[in-house]
Design an enzyme around this catalytic site. Structure first.
Site, short mmCIF file in Angstrom:
data_model
loop_
_atom_site.label_atom_id
_atom_site.label_comp_id
_atom_site.label_asym_id
_atom_site.label_seq_id
_atom_site.Cartn_x
_atom_site.Cartn_y
_atom_site.Cartn_z
N ASP A 10 -73.95 76.81 -48.44
CA ASP A 10 -75.38 76.59 -48.41
C ASP A 10 -75.96 77.53 -47.35
O ASP A 10 -75.26 77.98 -46.45
CB ASP A 10 -75.66 75.13 -48.05
CG ASP A 10 -77.13 74.79 -48.06
OD1 ASP A 10 -77.86 75.35 -48.90
OD2 ASP A 10 -77.55 73.97 -47.24
N ASP A 48 -75.17 70.58 -46.29
CA ASP A 48 -75.64 69.52 -45.39
C ASP A 48 -76.53 68.50 -46.08
O ASP A 48 -76.74 67.42 -45.57
CB ASP A 48 -76.38 70.11 -44.19
CG ASP A 48 -77.57 70.97 -44.61
OD1 ASP A 48 -77.79 71.14 -45.82
OD2 ASP A 48 -78.27 71.49 -43.72
N ASP A 62 -75.94 68.70 -51.97
CA ASP A 62 -74.66 69.40 -51.90
C ASP A 62 -73.46 68.48 -52.16
O ASP A 62 -72.36 68.95 -52.41
CB ASP A 62 -74.48 70.04 -50.52
CG ASP A 62 -75.57 71.04 -50.20
OD1 ASP A 62 -75.91 71.83 -51.08
OD2 ASP A 62 -76.09 71.00 -49.06
#
Length: 897
Positions: free
Chosen positions: A334, A635, A639
């Site tokens: 990410d 986070d 995800d």
């Protein structure tokens, strides 16, 4: 719920608010209590279903489901039937200890689902029966009209029908760095979650403003509910080591059972062994051949790796993940908070006179404003002073140092402007705010009427560049005077900053008469002077850039998968060395791609933007389908499904949600990508050490099995009893093999490519070494035993000599095993691992007890030895060491040729 009704609900973001109300058979006044009760019965509570949990007994006993364990259990039963209770107890103890270790270390992925449920709002402000009331959020139903205000957690998925300066923090769902501005406008039907400005989603947080919305989905039907369902449905893949060890276990089981059966038949048909003797010989062979110490060594080695990784800020929740990191071929990361700091930072300030660069990252005022490489002081640059004045004074946020850390109170973008002012040395304390026009989504700007210490009054205006350009007729010129606005120049500069992935703000101002003490929108249409532009970005972590370079050197591809815009993602990618800097695959492209097409997209591209949780999960699956070993970092709740599916899920420990941490295998205590690179290095070292332990243990078992097999085939007296074999297996594994877990990293561990995940852990070179060492140590043991028997030595003494020969042969072989191919005959390397010498000392003490302690003689059938009986096994062990070093030397020379 009808299919048409379901379609309308799914496309609520693309419909006008009134149409959604009609489709839900509701109105702006909400529902009656009777109607809400009926709908609650129809749709169920606004909560997420709890998953079914495995019982403790089932979780414990499934650790016995292994072929090698089954063989040991059968061996224990046979020894019990024969009355050999010590043998039975020792074998069962090994089996039970192995199961306990597995049970304790087993991950609890269902906690991820519980963490998501905690994110849901407990209460909601709803309009029922003509009145506003606060109710339990669980009782919300589609059609309810809900009120939102700053600080609220959105209680269900809502189609917004009225908003006032509403901004919602959606990063957990979308990955956006800043709160999303909300409107009541409809968007395209295929718009992603991050672009649905007229929707508010369950579990997100209202950052500012107020809003009114109609509930379109509750419970499992919400966006967060769908993610919850995805986590529950995602299958966790076995790690490469687990798959390899399972395959190895199956092959070894078949070989052991086959040889044991053949040995029984040979002894029965060709020799005069009794059935009891043959049973004990077969059990002894099985116990000798099965590396029962291997599971313990694997677990201990991994556990030591966990401790070392914790020192490097990587907290491991599942033991196998430690080793799996070492075989990773792709890291999918990410962007926000992982590769970047998730702290907006000003990079450039553009005025008509100059383009200034701003160094430093985050909210800490560490850095400087420079022009052409020289520090730009406000006192010498009036154009810069005028723009920084607007950024600092027309600002409702502030940054401050708390316990050594600079933290923001307010909006991230305004926080970046506060830090810019601190870097410039500008202080706004002397300014008094007389009036202001707050930021509104419709206007996209904020204005203040402020008075300086000298009594001067100014309108200070900041906001979206296009909105300010429309309100300004003039600009501050390069020489400080006022001149007509050059709109083409500023649009070119806006495009240039946008091409760098920067979020662009503009600033304007004008002087007022001293008696003017209020502020209206019409005041912003008169003689406003455009001052310049500010380029802001969520900057990449400097240490992450170095870590990505190290990953590339190690043959690991790094891919960025983010919910942010493509331009921002490409800009960050260029700075970090990810992708070609020219292309980003969007969520829309992923949406339309077939599974086969997505495999090619996932392999060929490194930057993916505007992705949803489904897209991230599909990308991970596509990479795995091509044989990649994938680590996924993140986070946000969005995800979590991909983290659970990945071979290694890595969550952020500081800014990560609890759901993400629970779905992950590893949690980074410092939210830093560089910790992943260090963890990969640790994982590779652990795998090397596991290979060394396996290469050490298997010849140990091979030598023992060979001794038992040869004795039966040739009709000899058994040189070892099953319980003596177990002693050798466990004491050697616990002492000598464990020392290999402490071996330091090989010098080139991060300069070699990842190992092939499909490759066997035992290759042809391994098989040769296992066979060679087994023959060497096993043959020597058999010869010593037969020689002592021929010399008239009592059976218990000869067997004790045989055990010592096995043990000392393996002790010296340990030094060979510390280096797979390199020579161990280098003095500095002999003392590079203190654990080896500690293990050797402990083994010698244990072996002295084994031979001389009366209770050990009773349990294991040993006898006291004289000094010469000790010298023979030691001498044989030294010869074994020299022979294997010679073999390694010849193999190295052969490899060079």
């Amino acid at each position: 719920m009808s299919k048409d009704y379901q379609k309308i609900v799914e496309s609520a973001h693309a419909l006008h608010g009134d149409h959604v109300l009609d489709a839900l058979e509701s109105s702006s006044h909400g529902l009656s209590s009777d109607e809400a009760t009926k709908r609650l019965e129809q749709h169920g509570p606004n909560s997420l279903p709890a998953p079914e949990k495995e019982g403790l007994l089932k979780r414990f006993f499934k650790h016995f489901h292994d072929l090698l364990i089954y063989i040991l259990i059968v061996a224990a039963l046979v020894t019990a039937l024969l009355g050999h209770w010590i043998d039975t107890g020792v074998i069962l103890a090994v089996v039970v200890i192995n199961a306990i270790i597995g049970f304790i270390q087993e991950g609890k992925a269902e906690q991820a689902l519980a963490s998501i449920r905690k994110m849901l709002s407990a209460l909601a402000h709803v309009h029922r029966d003509g009145h506003w009331r606060e109710i339990e959020a669980e009782t919300l139903v589609p059609g309810d009209v809900v009120r939102l205000k700053s600080g609220d957690r959105v209680p269900a998925d809502l189609r917004l029908i009225n908003v006032t300066d509403l901004r919602i923090e959606e990063s957990a769902l979308t990955g956006e760095s800043v709160p999303a501005d909300k409107t009541t406008e409809a968007v395209e039907a295929d718009a992603g979650v991050g672009d649905r400005h007229g929707m508010a989603y369950s579990g997100t947080l209202v950052a500012a403003g107020r809003g009114l919305g109609v509930v379109t989905a509750t419970g499992a039907s919400t966006q967060i509910g769908q993610i919850n369902q995805m986590i529950g449905e995602v299958q966790t893949l076995a790690t490469p080591l687990t798959r390899q060890m399972n395959e190895f276990g199956k092959v070894l089981s078949v070989v052991i059972v086959g040889l044991a059966f053949a040995m029984f038949l040979i002894g029965w048909l060709l020799h005069d062994f009794s059935v009891n003797e043959l049973f004990l010989a077969a059990i002894g062979f099985a116990v000798a051949a099965i590396p029962e110490g291997l599971p313990a060594i694997l677990t201990i080695t991994l556990a030591l790796g966990v401790q070392r990784m914790a020192i490097r800020n990587a907290i491991t929740r599942r033991l196998n993940a430690v080793e799996t990191l070492g075989s990773v071929t792709v890291i999918c990361s990410d962007k926000t908070g992982t590769l970047t700091k998730n702290e907006m930072t000003v990079r450039h300030v553009v005025t008509r006179a100059a383009r200034y660069d701003v160094s430093g990252t985050g909210y800490a005022p560490e850095g400087e404003i420079s022009l052409d490489g020289h520090i730009a002081e406000l006192s010498a640059h009036d154009d810069l002073h005028a723009l920084v004045e607007v950024a600092s004074v027309a600002n409702d946020s502030h940054v401050a140092r708390h316990e050594g850390i600079w933290t923001l109170t307010g909006e991230p973008t305004e926080g970046a402007l506060c830090t810019l002012a601190l870097k410039a040395g500008f202080c706004s304390d002397d300014y008094q705010r007389l009036a202001n026009i707050p930021f509104e989504s419709e206007n996209k700007f904020m204005a203040t009427l402020s008075e300086t210490k000298q009594g001067q009054r100014r309108i200070l205006l900041k906001g979206a560049p296009d909105r300010l350009l429309d309100r300004c007729q003039y600009q501050r010129s390069a020489n400080g005077t006022t001149e007509p606005l050059d709109k083409a120049f500023w649009e070119m500069e806006i495009d240039a900053l946008g091409a760098e992935g920067l979020r662009v703000l503009a600033a304007a101002a004008r002087e007022l008469e001293s008696e003017h003490d209020d502020l209206k929108l019409t005041d912003l249409d008169k003689d406003m002077v455009f001052l310049g532009l500010i380029g802001i970005i969520d900057p990449p972590r400097p240490e992450a850039i170095a870590a990505i370079k190290a990953c590339h050197q190690a043959g690991i591809r790094v891919k960025m998968i983010t919910g942010d815009h493509a331009g921002t993602a490409m800009a960050i990618g260029r700075e970090m060395g990810i992708g070609d800097g020219q292309h980003a695959t969007t969520g829309a492209e992923i949406e339309t791609a077939t599974d086969e097409q997505l495999q090619a997209l996932a392999h060929d591209n490194d930057i993916f933007a505007r992705t949803s949780p489904e897209h991230k999960l599909r990308l991970v699956k596509a990479l795995q389908a091509r044989g990649e070993v994938v680590a996924m970092t993140g986070d946000g709740v969005n995800d979590a499904p991909a983290l659970k599916r990945a071979d290694v899920g890595v969550a952020m420990g500081i800014k990560g949600t609890e759901a993400t941490k629970e779905a992950a295998d590893i949690v980074l205590a410092d939210d830093n990508f560089s910790s992943i690179e260090k963890a990969v290095e640790e994982g590779r070292t652990i795998y090397d050490n596991l290979k060394k332990a396996i290469l050490f243990i298997l010849p140990t078992n091979g030598a023992q099995g060979l001794v038992m097999l040869a004795a039966v085939v040739f009709g000899l007296v058994l040189p070892l009893t099953p319980v003596q074999i177990l002693w050798v297996n466990m004491v050697v594994a616990v002492t000598l093999a464990l020392a290999l877990a402490f071996e330091p990293a090989e010098p080139e561990v991060m300069q070699r490519p990842p190992r092939d995940p499909a490759a066997s852990i035992i290759d042809a070179g391994f098989l040769w070494r296992i066979a060679f060492v087994s023959l060497l140590i096993g043959g020597a043991t058999l010869m010593v035993f037969q020689y002592e028997i021929a010399m008239g030595m009592p059976l218990d003494v000869a067997r004790t000599m045989a055990v010592n020969t096995l043990v000392f042969g393996q002790l010296f072989y340990l030094f060979n095993s510390r280096f797979l191919r390199e020579s161990a005959l280098r003095l500095p390397l002999l003392f590079s691992n203190r654990a080896v010498w500690i293990a050797v000392s402990v083994l010698i003490v244990l072996q002295l007890l084994f031979v001389h302690a009366p209770f050990m003689q009773l349990w294991f059938g040993t006898a006291t030895l004289e000094l010469r009986h000790w010298l023979i096994p030691v001498g044989i062990g030294f010869v074994v060491f020299l022979v294997i070093e010679t073999e390694k030397y010849l193999l190295r020379r052969w490899a060079v040729k």
